[in-house]
Write a protein that holds these residues in place. Structure first.
Motif, short mmCIF file in Angstrom:
data_model
loop_
_atom_site.label_atom_id
_atom_site.label_comp_id
_atom_site.label_asym_id
_atom_site.label_seq_id
_atom_site.Cartn_x
_atom_site.Cartn_y
_atom_site.Cartn_z
N CYS A 193 0.85 -1.19 0.00
CA CYS A 193 0.00 0.00 0.00
C CYS A 193 0.89 1.24 0.00
O CYS A 193 1.99 1.23 0.53
N GLU A 194 0.35 2.32 -0.59
CA GLU A 194 1.07 3.59 -0.68
C GLU A 194 0.14 4.69 -0.19
O GLU A 194 -1.04 4.73 -0.58
N ALA A 195 0.68 5.57 0.67
CA ALA A 195 -0.12 6.68 1.21
C ALA A 195 0.58 7.99 0.90
O ALA A 195 1.80 8.06 0.80
N ALA A 196 -0.24 9.03 0.72
CA ALA A 196 0.28 10.37 0.46
C ALA A 196 -0.45 11.35 1.37
O ALA A 196 -1.65 11.20 1.63
N GLU A 197 0.31 12.34 1.89
CA GLU A 197 -0.28 13.40 2.72
C GLU A 197 -0.39 14.65 1.87
O GLU A 197 0.61 15.12 1.31
N TRP A 198 -1.61 15.20 1.80
CA TRP A 198 -1.91 16.34 0.92
C TRP A 198 -2.21 17.58 1.76
O TRP A 198 -2.80 17.48 2.84
N ILE A 199 -1.79 18.73 1.25
CA ILE A 199 -2.09 20.01 1.90
C ILE A 199 -2.54 20.98 0.82
O ILE A 199 -2.09 20.92 -0.33
N GLN A 200 -3.46 21.86 1.19
CA GLN A 200 -4.01 22.82 0.23
C GLN A 200 -3.18 24.10 0.25
O GLN A 200 -3.00 24.72 1.30
N ASP A 201 -2.62 24.48 -0.92
CA ASP A 201 -1.81 25.68 -1.04
C ASP A 201 -2.71 26.91 -1.13
O ASP A 201 -3.94 26.80 -1.34
N PRO A 202 -2.12 28.12 -0.97
CA PRO A 202 -2.93 29.35 -1.04
C PRO A 202 -3.69 29.52 -2.35
O PRO A 202 -4.69 30.24 -2.38
N ASP A 203 -3.21 28.91 -3.45
CA ASP A 203 -3.93 29.03 -4.72
C ASP A 203 -5.05 28.00 -4.84
O ASP A 203 -5.56 27.75 -5.94
N ASP A 204 -5.41 27.34 -3.68
CA ASP A 204 -6.51 26.35 -3.59
C ASP A 204 -6.19 25.04 -4.27
O ASP A 204 -7.06 24.16 -4.35
N SER A 205 -4.96 24.87 -4.75
CA SER A 205 -4.58 23.57 -5.31
C SER A 205 -4.05 22.68 -4.19
O SER A 205 -3.54 23.15 -3.18
N TRP A 206 -4.18 21.35 -4.42
CA TRP A 206 -3.71 20.38 -3.41
C TRP A 206 -2.33 19.86 -3.83
O TRP A 206 -2.09 19.60 -5.01
N TYR A 207 -1.47 19.72 -2.83
CA TYR A 207 -0.09 19.30 -3.09
C TYR A 207 0.25 18.12 -2.18
O TYR A 207 -0.02 18.13 -0.97
N ALA A 208 0.81 17.08 -2.80
CA ALA A 208 1.21 15.89 -2.04
C ALA A 208 2.58 16.17 -1.40
O ALA A 208 3.61 16.14 -2.07
N MET A 209 2.58 16.46 -0.10
CA MET A 209 3.83 16.78 0.58
C MET A 209 4.74 15.56 0.70
O MET A 209 5.96 15.65 0.53
N THR A 210 4.16 14.41 0.98
CA THR A 210 4.96 13.20 1.24
C THR A 210 4.23 11.99 0.69
O THR A 210 3.00 11.90 0.81
N ARG A 211 5.00 11.08 0.09
CA ARG A 211 4.47 9.79 -0.34
C ARG A 211 5.34 8.70 0.26
O ARG A 211 6.57 8.77 0.19
N LYS A 212 4.70 7.68 0.81
CA LYS A 212 5.45 6.56 1.37
C LYS A 212 4.70 5.27 1.10
O LYS A 212 3.47 5.26 1.01
N ARG A 213 5.48 4.16 0.94
CA ARG A 213 4.87 2.85 0.71
C ARG A 213 5.27 1.90 1.83
O ARG A 213 6.29 2.07 2.50
N SER A 214 4.46 0.91 2.01
CA SER A 214 4.71 -0.08 3.06
C SER A 214 5.58 -1.20 2.52
O SER A 214 5.89 -1.25 1.32
#
Length: 1042
Positions: free
Chosen positions: A246-267
């Motif tokens: 499995c692979e997980a990604a943590e997303w955060i919303q930038d000031p321009d309202d777009s979402w950015y995957a800060m980190t991706r990691k797999r098990s």
């Protein structure tokens, strides 16, 4: 004004039409995780000039928000500050140009210290400044808290089984963020296949390969806890086999309202094996080629293709021209027939099971009779409950025919070289070419032989043996470390490569090839041999490029300073050159230069005859610069005799390939003229004349000040002299050697002056001579003589200079007498037998250390003698009463004073003499005479002054015979009066009390009137003086009689 308005309006419209530069940067603040790859975009518009604009990135750190720290530039490589230089050079930070006016700043591995305000600046290319040339944004670095874990395992499943896998995803980011989860399946190096995923918006979707099965419910993704998700696959297919993770990604919303995957990691992955239920199998037979030569090996591979082979039973049989060679049962133990069993025992043949699906027949050396058809047969067998096997289906592939041809023995050998002439340390190759080209399995041995230059004999250098080994000759082991031998894979050609050639490799070479055949009994037979032509190799020494600096110079320096000598190699033949440097000195009195020091090419030191003779070994220091071309010789602590002409002789050495050093060239440098002189005399002693007057017994200090000296490291010796009054020559008082050892002169040796002298140096250059308890004999004119000593380079001290100080005239005198005794005249009247004091008071003294001798005198009046009969004249008779010396020794008392004198010292300046039992003869005038004594520094007492006090007139009155005097003058009468009455009165009182007690008990008539006794006598009261100075008083107090 009306005419200007249209012009102003035109200019305003023109300015509005001009382009205005605008720099835009990615909007912030941006939150990114530590360790991630971050990009920041920046673009410029409205500019003039070239289409490709340059960009410069800087940061303002939170710790110093006003200070710009430069990071990277597209135009200036030296733009980054030191803290970013390494990361920019290593491409950890770089700028990617998207187009001419837009770039991306890449930070490949974000660090915590990268947080701050970033500024993108574009250098001006416009005709004038108009617009904005930079823009800023904030980047916040947060910790990477995403955790993705799954249990690594291997699962063996059967087709149509179910599969359940769990994955735990957690985060602890303070900012608001979303998490997406996806499951993947991967087989070997194939691209991963998405199974199912849950997006950051909580949308569940399956990959294209599993979309249909997710629609039917065979693929599910469920959340079974706060942080755990479960993948379920029902009705497994054989295509589901592989690694699941499995692979997980943590997303955060930038000031321009777009979402950015800060980190991706797999098990970690889970290996899933899915066994198919198909029972069919197939067989194929493979070999490399169909044409072979006698002695060449051959391998046949029988490959079984079936499902679940480990759980099934197969037997294999090999056939040659339809005749059985060998068979392998389910236990994989081969059984061969007679002929092939013998070849297998000799190691010429092998039948084996390579894996569950591959079976091998190997013939290591083919014979002509091995030509024919080969095949294998695979039979599936079933094991019964009794343990027996039953044959079921049997299959075999098509036959494979091979042809074995005989080996041809005719061949030729040629030796060639492309570099017949080489220079030292270069490499050269020799090739031995064999034609025709035999296969690699054909046994061919190749030997290289060598004849050194100047020799007539060949010796074996190295042999490439028939079995592929390398065997070196005994004569030339040095070749082994620098020689490589290589045999071509496609032919029997052998190449000999010799690196770092030297004269030991110069000579003639040739190669010898031998063709071999291995017999059935493992013996070898040489079929043929050939010898190549001769190759002559010449090895030349390199042409020298050695150049030593010929410049001349002159050095003048002071003794004890270092002499710097340089020898510069301006050019050298090779970067690996070593140098031997010989240092020489030429004196005007010598015909040739003398060797000082030699440093060999191996950096060993050898001292020359000049260094040994002149004792230079401990003063030489040799250095070589890091660049290797500058040699320095320093002669420490230079002496005058070191003056001369110095030069160096340089030898260039190179290392031959056989690790032997040889001298290639030599050259002499220019000369350095060295003049060594003694330091200038700068010794100065204070020349001021002074006069000092002190009192005897005081402490006097004489100063000798060195105001300047030749060298701070010099040593000084100080000698004190004195001219005493009445002495013809000056005398040595004491001297302090340069080793700080104190010595006394003849003047101080015999007397006490030695113990009173104190010589010290409280600070550099200041010497003090102190005389304790000065005496009159210490008077005189003093001065000091200072010698300055310097240490020569041979560690020997020599006197460089001396100087005399000014005279110090010392006068020591005794203290002025200030003795003063009380001279007041007093009258004293006393009664006879009384005592009277005679005080002697000292009003002032010359010194607190003074001692006093005191004498009391009695002056009595008497008549004149016969010589003055005609006229009566009164004279005074002077009589010494008591003398006390300065040492407190009393004089004997005169006859009439004996026993009647008492001396007291009431204070340091008050003395009292008390006369006891005054009589009429004591009437007269009394005075005291005081002598003041002082001790000189030698402890000898002398009388400084004397003075007499005023008169004390004493009159003793005669009181006649009194009761007191009578009693006290008679001892018997004294005891009768004062002691005997007491016991008598005591007995009388006791008797009266006893009588009274008895009479009271017998009759009351004996009581007086009103009960009062007839008689009462009080106890007598006696007062007496034990000293008999007062008469005893006896008082009897009568009682009351009624």
């Amino acid at each position: 004004m009306r005419t200007l308005r249209p012009q102003l309006a035109s200019l305003l419209l023109l300015g509005m039409a001009l382009a205005q530069r605008q720099v835009t940067v990615q909007e912030g603040p941006l939150y990114r995780t530590e360790g991630s790859h971050v990009t920041l975009w920046c673009k410029v518009s409205g500019y003039q000039g070239p289409a490709e604009q340059n960009f410069q990135w800087s940061i303002y750190l939170p710790s110093a928000p006003e200070r710009e720290v430069q990071i990277v530039s597209t135009i200036d490589p030296s733009f980054p500050y030191a803290i970013y230089t390494q990361r920019v050079r290593g491409r950890g930070i770089y700028v990617e140009r998207v187009q001419g006016d837009a770039v991306l700043l890449h930070i490949t591995e974000l660090q915590d210290r990268d947080a701050g305000e970033y500024e993108c600046h574009t250098p001006n290319t416009d005709e004038r400044y108009f617009g904005s040339y930079s823009a800023k944004m904030n980047l916040v670095v947060i910790p990477d808290s995403l955790r993705v874990t799954a249990v690594p395992q291997t699962l063996n499943k059967v087709e149509h089984d179910s599969l359940e896998l769990k994955c735990e995803v957690s985060k602890s980011t303070a900012q608001h963020s979303h998490v997406s989860i996806a499951w993947y399946r991967q087989r070997g190096s194939e691209a991963p296949v998405e199974v199912i995923s849950l997006s950051r918006d909580f949308v569940l979707r399956a990959g294209s390969a599993y979309a249909q099965r997710q629609a039917t419910g065979d693929v599910r993704l469920d959340k079974v806890g706060e942080t755990t998700s479960k993948l379920t696959i029902y009705n497994l297919h054989p295509s589901d086999q592989g690694e699941f993770y499995c692979e997980a990604a943590e997303w955060i919303q930038d000031p321009d309202d777009s979402w950015y995957a800060m980190t991706r990691k797999r098990s970690q992955g889970t290996i899933v094996n899915v066994q198919a239920t198909d029972k069919e199998f197939s067989v194929r037979l493979e070999t490399e080629k169909r044409m072979y030569i006698v002695g060449e090996p051959v391998e046949f591979r029988c490959i079984l293709e079936a499902q679940n082979i480990p759980d099934r039973y197969f037997s294999i049989s090999w056939a040659f021209n339809s005749s059985l060679i060998a068979s392998l049962g389910p236990n994989a133990v081969p059984v061969l027939n007679n002929e092939f069993a013998q070849r297998e025992a000799l190691g010429q043949l092998k039948v084996a099971k390579e894996s569950d699906s591959v079976f091998v027949l190997k013939i290591y050396r083919l014979r002509l009779e091995d030509s024919g058809k080969y095949n294998c047969r695979v039979t599936e067998r079933e094991k019964t409950v009794t343990g027996d096997f039953i044959d079921k289906e049997s299959k075999r592939p098509k036959n494979i025919p091979i042809t074995v041809m005989p080996l041809k023995a005719g061949f030729a050998v040629t030796a060639i070289s492309r570099t017949p002439g080489v220079t030292y340390n270069e490499s050269f190759d020799l090739q031995c070419i064999i034609k025709p080209h035999y296969p690699s399995w054909v046994p061919v041995s190749v030997t290289w032989r060598f004849q050194p230059a100047g020799s007539t004999e060949f010796h074996d250098l190295v042999t490439f043996t028939r079995d592929g080994g390398v065997q070196w000759g005994d004569r030339y082991l040095g070749f082994r470390t620098r020689t490589a031998i290589e045999k071509a894979e496609s032919s029997n050609n052998v190449r000999l490569s010799i690196s770092r050639a030297s004269d030991t490799e110069a000579g003639k070479y040739q190669c010898v090839a031998e063709l071999w055949r291995k017999n059935y009994n493992s013996s070898w037979t040489r079929l043929a041999d050939r010898t190549s032509n001769l190759l002559e190799i010449r090895v030349l020494r390199p042409v020298t490029k050695l150049q030593v600096s010929k410049s001349k110079r002159s050095i003048t320096l002071v003794e004890n300073r270092p002499i710097p000598l340089n020898c510069s190699v301006k050019s050298q033949t090779s970067p690996d050159s070593h140098f031997a440097v010989l240092w020489y000195v030429h004196k005007p009195s010598d015909a040739d230069g003398k060797l000082i020091l030699k440093t060999t090419h191996s950096s060993a030191f050898e001292y020359g005859t000049y260094a040994e003779e002149e004792g230079l070994r401990g003063r030489l220091q040799f250095e070589r610069s890091a660049s290797g071309g500058l040699f320095s010789l320093t002669v420490q602590r230079a002496e005058v005799r070191d003056s001369g002409s110095y030069y160096c002789h340089v030898e260039e050495w190179l290392l031959s390939p056989n690790h032997a050093w040889y001298k290639l060239a030599e050259e002499v440098s220019g000369r350095t003229e060295v003049t060594v002189k003694q330091p200038d005399n700068r010794l100065q002693v204070n020349q001021t004349h002074r006069n000092i007057t002190v009192l005897e017994n005081e402490w006097v200090t004489l100063e000798c000040l060195v105001s300047n000296r030749t060298s701070p490291s010099s040593q000084l010796s100080v000698e004190w002299y004195v001219w005493r009054p009445g002495q013809p020559e000056k005398e040595v008082v004491a001297w302090l050697s340069r080793q700080s050892t104190l010595h006394y002169g003849d003047l101080a040796t015999p007397g006490d002056l030695r113990s009173r002298l104190h010589l010290e140096s409280p600070s550099p250059g200041l010497f003090l001579l102190s005389i304790q308890n000065a005496t009159v004999r210490d008077s005189g004119a003093y001065n000091c003589r200072v010698e300055e000593w310097l240490l020569d380079p041979s560690d020997r001290w020599y006197k460089r200079a001396e100087d005399l100080s000014g005279l110090i005239t010392l006068t020591v005198k005794q203290p002025d007498p200030t003795l003063q005794v009380d001279t007041a005249t007093t009258n004293l009247t006393v009664q006879e037998k009384e005592s009277f004091p005679l005080d002697c008071s000292i009003l002032s003294r010359s010194s607190p250390e003074s001692h006093f001798a005191v004498t009391w005198y009695s002056l009595r009046a008497k008549e004149a003698g016969d010589h003055a009969e005609q006229q009566e004249e009164e004279e005074e008779e002077r009589e010494a009463v008591l003398s006390v010396g300065p040492d407190a020794v009393f004089s004997p008392e005169a006859g009439r004073w004996e026993g009647r004198l008492r001396f007291q010292r009431l204070s340091a300046v008050l003395f009292r003499l008390t006369v006891l039992q005054a009589g009429g003869a004591d009437t007269g005038n009394y005075s005291c005479r005081v002598e003041e004594w002082l001790a000189d520094p030698n402890g000898v007492w002398y009388r400084l002054a004397d003075e007499e006090s005023g008169m004390v007139a004493v009159h003793v009155q005669d009181t006649g015979s009194t009761l007191q005097s009578v009693i006290c003058s008679n001892d018997a009468l004294f005891y009768f009066v004062f002691f005997y009455p007491f016991p008598i009165f005591g007995i009388l009182i006791i008797t009266i009390l006893l009588v009274r007690f008895k009479s009271r008990n017998s009759s009351k008539n004996s009581e007086g009137k009103n009960g009062v006794p007839l008689l009462w006598i009080k106890e007598p009261h006696l007062n007496y003086s034990p000293t008999c100075l007062e008469p005893p008083v006896l008082s009897i107090h009568p009682g009351t009689i009624d």
